[in-house]
Enzyme design. Structure first.
Site, PDB file in Angstrom:
ATOM      1  N   GLU A 185      -4.332 -11.982  29.305  1.00  0.00           N
ATOM      2  CA  GLU A 185      -5.098 -12.005  30.532  1.00  0.00           C
ATOM      3  C   GLU A 185      -4.301 -11.411  31.680  1.00  0.00           C
ATOM      4  OE1 GLU A 185      -7.969 -15.811  29.603  1.00  0.00           O
ATOM      5  OE2 GLU A 185      -6.391 -16.058  31.061  1.00  0.00           O
ATOM      6  N   CYS A 207      -2.585 -21.029  38.968  1.00  0.00           N
ATOM      7  CA  CYS A 207      -1.244 -21.147  38.398  1.00  0.00           C
ATOM      8  C   CYS A 207      -1.212 -22.170  37.277  1.00  0.00           C
ATOM      9  CB  CYS A 207      -0.256 -21.562  39.479  1.00  0.00           C
ATOM     10  SG  CYS A 207      -0.329 -20.537  40.928  1.00  0.00           S
TER      11      CYS A 207
END
Length: 381
Positions: free
Chosen positions: A100, A354
């Site tokens: 990704e 994150c």
């Protein structure tokens, strides 16, 4: 009796810089034509035809047909956050694995600088992956749960920017996606050298590489990648806590890591960015802030405090309270005069925040599409 000739080798990406330069040199073709090929593919990302690249010698077209493809990875899915600030790209590699990359858009005019509105406008940062999975096994990071699967080639790293360019003009690149970039060092260096040359022309000062602290690679980083930013995923102010949450830290003792960073800074004169994930009751107390301040007081550093994103219901860690984050920041700023920021969370509705970048692909025979669980261990602009 039929001859058993071996199949031809698979076609390589035109962005595998060392390979295409070597092939052009062996064929007596000038390497000056290579950026023209890259420019064409960048401007025509959906074209699969290298014969359409203008103004090449005839021998170059024959070589490209025989050994190269415009890209070897394919963009499978693009998921956009509701506020349109974040786009997460699922990219399938030629070996069948997926990684990704995340585009993050920032409007610099929304902040203040010296009490005045900032100049500029919207700019885009691309967070790229360097490996499928990761060997480091950090307990708070979803990619660490995958284990290590494979390194990306330099071309596969560059291709993430090619795919992203369909959605945004990329100004900054951060190596904070899947994997430990310094564990794929040669491909990292080669990819960044491509990104800072024609036609991409990214400024090395707008590229940041994040590492958990691979000491032998930090020792050669400035020589190989001058002016590129170095970010260190420190996450704890002492070796015991670091080893508890980051098992790989046993191989990189904190004292030796700080010595390597001091040597790097003395040589490069560059600010070091310290990534610090805030884990409730683990590393977020006032004494930890004082320990971190003392550890960094001889450095020119910026500390980026990262709110923890729990990875599913099984996570053993909890997010620090806003109060603890503010106290921590106040100690670093007020007592140790260390510039300290708190990470802006983006793309949580598409699992692009994150600590959430992990690719989960269901068995395609079941008819399911790609499910993005995601995992970016660190994102900094």
């Amino acid at each position: 009796m039929a001859s058993s000739s071996s199949p031809p080798p698979p076609l390589r990406s035109v962005f595998d810089a060392a390979y295409i330069r070597g092939e052009f040199a062996a064929a007596g073709i000038s390497s000056h034509f290579i950026p023209l090929i890259w420019k064409y593919v960048l401007q025509n990302p959906r074209s699969g035809d290298l014969d359409a690249v203008p103004s090449l010698p005839a021998a170059a077209y024959a070589l490209l047909r025989q050994k190269f493809r415009p890209t070897t990875s394919t963009l499978t899915t693009a998921a956009e956050s509701k506020d349109r600030t974040t786009t997460k790209l699922l990219i399938r590699l030629k070996n069948g694995e997926s990684v990704e990359a995340v585009i993050m858009r920032y409007d610099t005019r929304l902040g203040k600088y010296d009490g005045k509105p900032r100049p500029g406008g919207v700019r885009s940062t691309l967070c790229v992956s360097s490996q499928v999975g990761c060997k480091m096994g950090c307990r708070f990071c979803a990619t660490g749960t995958m284990g290590f699967k494979s390194n990306l080639s330099s071309g596969e790293i560059v291709e993430q920017l090619v795919h992203a360019s369909r959605y945004s003009q990329i100004r900054n690149v951060v190596f904070m996606g899947m994997g430990e970039p310094l564990n794929n060092y040669n491909a990292l260096v080669e990819a960044i050298q491509v990104l800072t040359g024609p036609p991409f022309q990214l400024s090395p000062k707008r590229i940041t590489v994040s590492t958990v602290g691979i000491i032998h690679s930090i020792n050669k980083f400035n020589n190989d990648l001058p002016h590129v930013n170095l970010a260190v995923s420190l996450h704890a102010p002492d070796q015991d806590i670091r080893c508890h949450i980051m098992p790989a830290a046993r191989a990189f003792p904190l004292g030796k890591l700080m010595d390597a960073l001091q040597s790097y800074q003395n040589e490069s004169k560059r600010t070091i960015f310290i990534e610090y994930i805030m884990l409730d009751g683990v590393n977020d107390q006032e004494q930890h802030a004082h320990q971190l301040g003392k550890l960094l007081e001889t450095f020119k550093a910026v500390v980026n405090l990262i709110p923890f994103n729990p990875i599913g219901s099984s996570s053993t860690f909890k997010t620090s309270s806003d109060q603890n984050v503010k106290k921590f920041q106040k100690v670093l700023r007020g007592i140790y005069s260390i510039r300290t920021t708190v990470r802006q969370q983006m793309g949580q509705d598409i699992a692009g925040a994150c600590g959430q970048l992990v690719v989960s692909l269901p068995d395609e025979r079941s008819g399911g599409g790609a499910t993005l669980l995601s995992d970016i261990e660190d994102i900094r602009i």
